[in-house]
Enzyme design. Sequence first.
Site, PDB file in Angstrom:
ATOM      1  CE1 TYR B 104      -4.531   2.249 -11.637  1.00  0.00           C
ATOM      2  CE2 TYR B 104      -3.796   4.259 -10.573  1.00  0.00           C
ATOM      3  CZ  TYR B 104      -4.521   3.623 -11.564  1.00  0.00           C
ATOM      4  OH  TYR B 104      -5.214   4.355 -12.472  1.00  0.00           O
ATOM      5  CD  GLU B 197      -9.782  30.631   2.660  1.00  0.00           C
ATOM      6  OE1 GLU B 197     -10.152  31.497   3.473  1.00  0.00           O
ATOM      7  OE2 GLU B 197     -10.472  30.239   1.705  1.00  0.00           O
ATOM      8  CG  ASP B 249     -11.306  34.361   1.635  1.00  0.00           C
ATOM      9  OD1 ASP B 249     -10.350  35.150   1.773  1.00  0.00           O
ATOM     10  OD2 ASP B 249     -11.491  33.647   0.618  1.00  0.00           O
TER      11      ASP B 249
END
Lengths: 517, 363
Positions: B104, B197, B249
């Site tokens: 912007y 995580e 994971d």
Amino acid sequence: MAGERFCHRATFLSQRLAPLTSFYRNRDLAGFSNPSRALYSAVRELLENSLDSCELFSIQPEVYVRISSAPGEEDKPDPRRYALLIRDNGSGVDAEHIPRAFGRIFYGSKYKLRQARGMFGMGGTMAVLYGQITTNRPLEVVSSTDGVKAHDFLITIDIERNNPVILKHEVVDAKGWRGTQVRIELEGDYLRSANKIQDYFRESALVTPYADLTFVDPTGKLLAFRRGTEEMPEPPKETLPHPHGLDVEAVKRLIRGWKGGSMARFMVRNFHRVGDKIAKDFLSSSGFDPDADPRTLTNEELVKFTEALHAYEKFLPPDARCLSPLGEKIFTTGIVKELSPEFSAVAVRDPAAYSGYPFIVEVGLAYGSRAVPTGLRLLRFANRIPLLYDEGSDVSWKVINEEIDLKRYRVPTDSSLVIITHLCSTRIPYKTVGKEYIADRPEVERELRNGIREVLRRLQLYLSRKGTMERQVKRMSIYAKYIPMIARFSASLYGKKKSPSYSRLLGQVAGVEEGEE
Amino acid sequence: MRETRKVSEQRKEEVFKQLRELGRDAYEAIEGGRFPEITLPSRSVKNIVYDEALRQFILGASSVKRSSHNVKHIRPYTQLLWLAFFSQQLVREKKTSTLRDVYYSAQAYNTEFADQDESDETITDLETALMKAREDFNIYPEERSSIFGNLTVEYTIPGYEGRRLDLTSHPDGVMIGPALTTAEFADTDAEMVIAIEKGGLFTRFIEENVHKKHKAILINTAGQPPRSTRYIIRRLNQELHLPVYVMADGDPWGCHIAMVIISGSANAAHLRELTTPDARWIGVWASDINKYKLPHDKLNELDVKRLYELQKDPRYEEKLWRDEIDCFLKYRKKAELEAFARYGLTYIVDKYLPDKLEWAKSH
């Protein structure tokens, strides 16, 4: 009007061959097949006569045409009776010639040739005749040759005897007007012919930009076309017929008018660009006695003679002084005046000939005209007559469709492109009696093709220059936008208060041609 | 700790100087009647190579030139220079800006970008030109992760200069934003960094006092860690010499989170100093799924495809990684960190973590 041409040619006409009745039977061929077509044809024939008569005497034409409902017909549905009035500023017709000029039909082939709109001048008379047949109303002719006295006639035609019958003849004050005014009543259908008639005026204005044309239609709508130039094309000179263009009947007629003398002399006197030497060479090589009197030729010999004329290749080609092309300047004036295009071009081809008839092809082009819709449009003219019907069968369309690849010329498809073909000839090779489309003579086709290619090439050049200019301007504006910004940011980054001077950079860009970077 | 206090400040000074040089080059070119230009290493796929020594992807030798003389380049060149100008202002005024802000802000200077992608691309260009991450010139992405532990930082941002914060002061952790990324490390007794995580586990670790039990600084990477997080992890490792352990994971995506912390990502090949080569991946390994009898899901097609990709990736050449990838492919099982909850909520902290830390110390 028609009369002037009739009078002018009267000396050349040998015989009254066909009575009016034969035209009556053939009215379909002459464009009077139905009320809508008939109204259009009547306007067209009378307007052409007026323009021809002005141009022949180098008078800048001022023609006024009005179609109005015949008295008492105002509220009736089409088809109905209309009054057609046409008034010009031509040379006028002598009073003594008026009845015969408008009220009798002569038939015959002209000895001498030159470019004119009408070939036999009979179109005007057909209109008069058609009017009388459909309304049983007389023809009114007013004409003045001197601007002092005007002769006012009411005439009907005795169809059986092919004779004009004068109902009234008055001499009135011309009040300074010289010219001819004709008024007929005829059955017509303006509703269905309005578009064609108005197109006819528009296109006539394009091809005769030196004329003032005014048309008032039955609803009171006015179409006025003011002249855009005082300049007129050089009037055509009359010429003798070229030997390649003669048929047996024409040869017979020439011999009938021959007062006596040798074959060689006959040829020199009657044929276009035939001198003593060529005449003798032709006659001896074709097995005719150069000293024999042509009047002694038998019918069989005449046929053989005509065939030999066509086969002989050493006749000089016809010269083009009998033609009157518009020329680049006048043609351009017409295009600019009527179409206001972004770009226009005119190609005037060198004179050429087919079958002994000289012709000149002129091709005009109008690109980016706001007056016409996007896409390709073809306007066809023959001897300054707009051809509005049967466009698809015309040789010009054939050339454009089959031999011109518009994509090759990089014409943007979202713009309007008008191609205008004008064929000038002592004899236009119309395909039919209707005089609406031109046959594909190879010689004519070649000139059209080359003319169309020439104007398209010029358009291509214009478009490419315009493109280059636009790209250059666009490039410049890009540099002009960003260079100062770069200067400003660099100064700020570098901790300088003032931007570095970038005028040299912009100067460099202005000098850079495309593709150099 | 003293010697590390000025790291952040020095870095800013260096960036400021680089930006100034960029401006000087353009300025002097214009003054000399030449069109300014800039040469950047090419970021095309062909020019991304793996550097064994650095253990990360880097850009190769080919380069691209942006010249203001080329009508096709002048706009992107101007945008790049504007961004440099804009960044210099940010650095000078010690303000930060987001990627979206940049997009912007350009409009105010008539250097507007066609879209966010073009804006982001220009930012990457400037990173490439300076060999500095956008965070170095105070442009940050929106995503945030968080940190918790016994570490006191000292802010350098305007209005907070010299103010300190103990990173245990808020039990949800402290957001890793521009202020934290640029803060100096003032005091700590931590002995390790554990990057996790998932936010849920991060919270569990705090609740279970892992930071105390193991003297650990905990970091929630919130999935693939943002650059500022990777940068913080690296700083903790380099400046405070803390070992870094990563828990994610037990699937190809989780192990790649660990790998990006260790060796960086391909699309940041133009940047250095975002990697932590000595960080350790401690789980969840494929082999753990069987060893701990974890509840598991089957690998789907996408997982398998990803594993084959990782097999070909030069970053995965070490034995541990190769073995685990093979193990994933052999058993076709995956398990999330939360799977340990089967053995009670604290099992992961009480049993699994100590096991892994033990392993890490001995290997």
